[in-house]
Design a protein around this motif. Structure first.
Motif, PDB file in Angstrom:
ATOM      1  N   LYS A 126      47.671  26.384  57.752  1.00 25.20           N
ATOM      2  CA  LYS A 126      47.056  27.398  56.896  1.00 25.20           C
ATOM      3  C   LYS A 126      47.687  27.392  55.507  1.00 25.20           C
ATOM      4  CE  LYS A 126      46.463  32.397  56.511  1.00 25.20           C
ATOM      5  NZ  LYS A 126      46.369  33.687  57.200  1.00 25.20           N
ATOM      6  N   THR A 127      46.859  27.428  54.485  1.00 23.88           N
ATOM      7  CA  THR A 127      47.363  27.586  53.117  1.00 23.88           C
ATOM      8  C   THR A 127      46.658  28.772  52.465  1.00 23.88           C
ATOM      9  OG1 THR A 127      45.727  26.091  52.163  1.00 23.88           O
ATOM     10  CG2 THR A 127      47.804  25.102  52.854  1.00 23.88           C
ATOM     11  N   GLY A 128      47.231  29.280  51.391  1.00 18.07           N
ATOM     12  CA  GLY A 128      46.673  30.446  50.711  1.00 18.07           C
ATOM     13  C   GLY A 128      46.165  30.107  49.321  1.00 18.07           C
ATOM     14  N   ASN A 129      46.004  31.125  48.487  1.00 14.59           N
ATOM     15  CA  ASN A 129      45.463  30.901  47.139  1.00 14.59           C
ATOM     16  C   ASN A 129      46.404  31.401  46.048  1.00 14.59           C
ATOM     17  OD1 ASN A 129      45.190  33.640  47.293  1.00 14.59           O
ATOM     18  ND2 ASN A 129      42.968  33.690  47.049  1.00 14.59           N
ATOM     19  N   GLN A 130      47.697  31.445  46.371  1.00 14.04           N
ATOM     20  CA  GLN A 130      48.715  31.855  45.402  1.00 14.04           C
ATOM     21  C   GLN A 130      48.577  31.043  44.113  1.00 14.04           C
ATOM     22  OE1 GLN A 130      52.877  31.978  46.993  1.00 14.04           O
ATOM     23  NE2 GLN A 130      52.990  30.074  45.858  1.00 14.04           N
ATOM     24  N   PRO A 131      48.531  31.722  42.965  1.00 17.96           N
ATOM     25  CA  PRO A 131      48.399  30.979  41.708  1.00 17.96           C
ATOM     26  C   PRO A 131      49.681  30.211  41.351  1.00 17.96           C
ATOM     27  CG  PRO A 131      48.387  33.370  41.317  1.00 17.96           C
ATOM     28  CD  PRO A 131      48.504  33.168  42.793  1.00 17.96           C
ATOM     29  N   ALA A 132      49.591  29.309  40.397  1.00 16.25           N
ATOM     30  CA  ALA A 132      50.726  28.475  40.003  1.00 16.25           C
ATOM     31  C   ALA A 132      51.879  29.322  39.492  1.00 16.25           C
ATOM     32  CB  ALA A 132      50.278  27.486  38.936  1.00 16.25           C
ATOM     33  N   GLY A 133      53.083  28.859  39.740  1.00  9.63           N
ATOM     34  CA  GLY A 133      54.266  29.582  39.284  1.00  9.63           C
ATOM     35  C   GLY A 133      55.522  28.901  39.763  1.00  9.63           C
ATOM     36  N   ARG A 157      51.369  28.191  49.449  1.00  8.42           N
ATOM     37  CA  ARG A 157      50.684  29.183  48.594  1.00  8.42           C
ATOM     38  C   ARG A 157      50.384  30.481  49.347  1.00  8.42           C
ATOM     39  NH1 ARG A 157      45.730  26.357  45.795  1.00  8.42           N
ATOM     40  NH2 ARG A 157      45.941  28.159  44.427  1.00  8.42           N
ATOM     41  N   LEU A 158      51.363  30.921  50.159  1.00 10.31           N
ATOM     42  CA  LEU A 158      51.132  32.083  51.015  1.00 10.31           C
ATOM     43  C   LEU A 158      51.942  33.317  50.638  1.00 10.31           C
ATOM     44  CD1 LEU A 158      51.055  30.152  54.418  1.00 10.31           C
ATOM     45  CD2 LEU A 158      49.131  31.380  53.403  1.00 10.31           C
ATOM     46  N   ILE A 159      52.767  33.264  49.571  1.00 12.14           N
ATOM     47  CA  ILE A 159      53.610  34.420  49.247  1.00 12.14           C
ATOM     48  C   ILE A 159      52.831  35.467  48.446  1.00 12.14           C
ATOM     49  CG2 ILE A 159      55.718  35.201  48.057  1.00 12.14           C
ATOM     50  CD1 ILE A 159      56.642  33.474  50.215  1.00 12.14           C
ATOM     51  N   PHE A 160      52.022  35.009  47.526  1.00 14.64           N
ATOM     52  CA  PHE A 160      51.219  35.913  46.697  1.00 14.64           C
ATOM     53  C   PHE A 160      49.752  35.542  46.838  1.00 14.64           C
ATOM     54  CE2 PHE A 160      55.358  35.835  44.556  1.00 14.64           C
ATOM     55  CZ  PHE A 160      55.588  37.174  44.310  1.00 14.64           C
ATOM     56  N   SER A 161      48.911  36.470  46.407  1.00 14.80           N
ATOM     57  CA  SER A 161      47.481  36.226  46.386  1.00 14.80           C
ATOM     58  C   SER A 161      46.934  36.900  45.124  1.00 14.80           C
ATOM     59  CB  SER A 161      46.870  36.829  47.655  1.00 14.80           C
ATOM     60  OG  SER A 161      45.490  36.601  47.686  1.00 14.80           O
ATOM     61  N   ILE A 162      45.644  36.831  44.927  1.00 12.00           N
ATOM     62  CA  ILE A 162      45.015  37.580  43.833  1.00 12.00           C
ATOM     63  C   ILE A 162      44.049  38.570  44.455  1.00 12.00           C
ATOM     64  CG2 ILE A 162      43.432  37.447  41.866  1.00 12.00           C
ATOM     65  CD1 ILE A 162      44.688  34.822  41.104  1.00 12.00           C
ATOM     66  N   GLY A 163      44.128  39.814  43.995  1.00 10.46           N
ATOM     67  CA  GLY A 163      43.258  40.837  44.572  1.00 10.46           C
ATOM     68  C   GLY A 163      43.514  42.163  43.897  1.00 10.46           C
ATOM     69  N   THR A 164      43.307  43.244  44.646  1.00 13.46           N
ATOM     70  CA  THR A 164      43.513  44.596  44.121  1.00 13.46           C
ATOM     71  C   THR A 164      44.840  45.135  44.634  1.00 13.46           C
ATOM     72  OG1 THR A 164      41.136  44.952  44.056  1.00 13.46           O
ATOM     73  CG2 THR A 164      42.533  46.917  44.029  1.00 13.46           C
ATOM     74  N   SER A 165      45.714  45.554  43.725  1.00 15.10           N
ATOM     75  CA  SER A 165      47.015  46.082  44.101  1.00 15.10           C
ATOM     76  C   SER A 165      46.849  47.430  44.781  1.00 15.10           C
ATOM     77  CB  SER A 165      47.898  46.231  42.861  1.00 15.10           C
ATOM     78  OG  SER A 165      49.037  47.020  43.185  1.00 15.10           O
ATOM     79  N   SER A 166      47.421  47.566  45.982  1.00 11.21           N
ATOM     80  CA  SER A 166      47.302  48.858  46.667  1.00 11.21           C
ATOM     81  C   SER A 166      48.203  49.901  46.018  1.00 11.21           C
ATOM     82  CB  SER A 166      47.608  48.696  48.156  1.00 11.21           C
ATOM     83  OG  SER A 166      48.853  48.089  48.348  1.00 11.21           O
ATOM     84  N   THR A 167      49.198  49.459  45.257  1.00  9.93           N
ATOM     85  CA  THR A 167      50.087  50.404  44.579  1.00  9.93           C
ATOM     86  C   THR A 167      49.455  50.940  43.298  1.00  9.93           C
ATOM     87  OG1 THR A 167      51.982  49.184  45.411  1.00  9.93           O
ATOM     88  CG2 THR A 167      52.403  50.719  43.615  1.00  9.93           C
ATOM     89  N   THR A 168      48.886  50.051  42.502  1.00 12.76           N
ATOM     90  CA  THR A 168      48.390  50.462  41.178  1.00 12.76           C
ATOM     91  C   THR A 168      46.866  50.590  41.131  1.00 12.76           C
ATOM     92  OG1 THR A 168      48.152  48.183  40.404  1.00 12.76           O
ATOM     93  CG2 THR A 168      50.301  49.221  40.085  1.00 12.76           C
ATOM     94  N   GLY A 169      46.166  50.027  42.103  1.00 14.31           N
ATOM     95  CA  GLY A 169      44.700  50.053  42.082  1.00 14.31           C
ATOM     96  C   GLY A 169      44.091  49.018  41.146  1.00 14.31           C
ATOM     97  N   GLU A 170      44.928  48.277  40.432  1.00 21.77           N
ATOM     98  CA  GLU A 170      44.409  47.267  39.497  1.00 21.77           C
ATOM     99  C   GLU A 170      43.800  46.100  40.287  1.00 21.77           C
ATOM    100  OE1 GLU A 170      47.412  45.528  36.982  1.00 21.77           O
ATOM    101  OE2 GLU A 170      45.918  44.761  35.563  1.00 21.77           O
ATOM    102  N   SER A 171      42.632  45.643  39.831  1.00 20.13           N
ATOM    103  CA  SER A 171      42.000  44.498  40.487  1.00 20.13           C
ATOM    104  C   SER A 171      42.282  43.225  39.692  1.00 20.13           C
ATOM    105  CB  SER A 171      40.495  44.724  40.620  1.00 20.13           C
ATOM    106  OG  SER A 171      39.934  44.922  39.352  1.00 20.13           O
ATOM    107  N   ASP A 172      41.953  42.085  40.281  1.00 28.12           N
ATOM    108  CA  ASP A 172      42.173  40.787  39.625  1.00 28.12           C
ATOM    109  C   ASP A 172      43.609  40.662  39.121  1.00 28.12           C
ATOM    110  OD1 ASP A 172      39.345  39.727  39.745  1.00 28.12           O
ATOM    111  OD2 ASP A 172      39.003  41.601  38.647  1.00 28.12           O
ATOM    112  N   THR A 173      44.536  40.926  40.020  1.00 27.66           N
ATOM    113  CA  THR A 173      45.948  40.842  39.669  1.00 27.66           C
ATOM    114  C   THR A 173      46.706  40.153  40.798  1.00 27.66           C
ATOM    115  OG1 THR A 173      47.797  42.135  38.762  1.00 27.66           O
ATOM    116  CG2 THR A 173      46.633  43.090  40.648  1.00 27.66           C
TER     117      THR A 173
END
Ligand code: NAD
Ligand code: ZN
Ligand code: ZN
Length: 235
Positions: free
Chosen positions: A93-100, A173-189
């Motif tokens: 399994k792999t994820g969609n964590q952005p480059a970093g 690529r499984l540590i981070f993803s892109i989505g909506t932050s449950s803490t801040t409510g910000e999307s595309d982050t």
């Protein structure tokens, strides 16, 4: 390595044939396994009757073949498949964590609850960018808040084992993803994926600090749910 395989070929690889489907519903489309798949999306090629239901080889759960292909097509098409019922992972399994970047070093201080060892500090850095085809809104920008993010582990035998597996998780690529932050409510982050990290060093004001006696075992369990087991740390 599996780039050349079609979605149908990938799914087929993990399936055993089913001679007579049980009198149950497919839990992907909620239609009886004895009848056709309820999925009628684009790009699904008709299959012969004999191939219409498959059993996942390891866990034994059964689905319409076309439903599994549709599920695979909705994911990041990395050659792996996860049973939607029991979460057994087929392939890697792999994820969609952005480059970093992921870095770590030992710091000569002890964490609360781990008085007998030094600590490991992990530094994750991910810059903002544009979403790719594997992200929720391809072509749209994403933000990256609070980077570099600093995380801590005890520099104990078990802490170092967790670190090794986190390095594998990062490569997949499984540590981070892109989505909506449950803490801040910000999307595309950029957001944490399903592996918990401790971001507070000497206190526990956020609930993401020490002491937490169950932490390392919890992380090992969360890594296992991503298909990363202690065998992966042996490389
Ligand atoms: P999120 O709020 O969508 O939550 C996803 C998971 O991360 C949840 O399991 C949650 O429990 C966990 N989580 C939430 N806050 C955390 C924290 N501070 N440390 C460790 N785990 C945490 O995830 P998110 O949006 O990626 O993170 C939440 C917020 O924390 C963001 O606003 C981010 O900017 C901030 N943050 C800041 C720093 C910093 O060094 N300034 C470090 C980490 C997180
Ligand atoms: Zn189905
Ligand atoms: Zn299963």
């Amino acid at each position: 390595a599996r780039k050349g395989k079609t979605p149908e070929e990938v799914v087929k690889k993990y399936l055993q044939k089913v001679k007579s489907p049980p009198e149950e519903d497919c839990t992907i489309c909620m239609e009886p396994l004895g009848g056709p798949s309820g999925y009628k999306g684009p790009g699904v090629t008709p299959v012969s009757r004999a191939e219409s239901v498959g059993r996942l080889a390891q866990c034994g759960h059964q689905y319409h073949f076309q439903c599994l292909v549709a599920m695979y097509n909705n994911g990041n098409k990395d050659g792996s498949l996860q049973c939607p019922t029991c979460k057994t992972i087929y392939g890697v399994k792999t994820g969609n964590q952005p480059a970093g970047k992921m870095e770590y070093h030992v710091i000569p201080h002890s964490l609360p609850g781990h008085p007998d060892c030094k600590s490991i500090r992990i530094i994750y850095n991910i810059p903002p960018g544009l979403q790719g085809p594997e992200h929720p809104n391809p072509g749209k920008p994403f933000t990256a808040r609070g980077f570099p993010r600093h995380c801590y582990l005890p520099d104990s035998e078990k802490g170092r084992k967790v670190l090794k597996l986190l390095l594998v998780a990062w490569d997949r690529r499984l540590i981070f993803s892109i989505g909506t932050s449950s803490t801040t409510g910000e999307s595309d982050t950029v957001i944490w994926n399903e592996v918990h990290h401790k971001t507070e060093f000497g206190s526990n004001l956020t609930g993401h600090g020490f002491p937490d006696p169950g932490h390392l075992n919890n992380v090992l369990e969360e890594l296992r749910a991503q298909g990363i087991t202690e065998d992966d740390g042996l490389m």
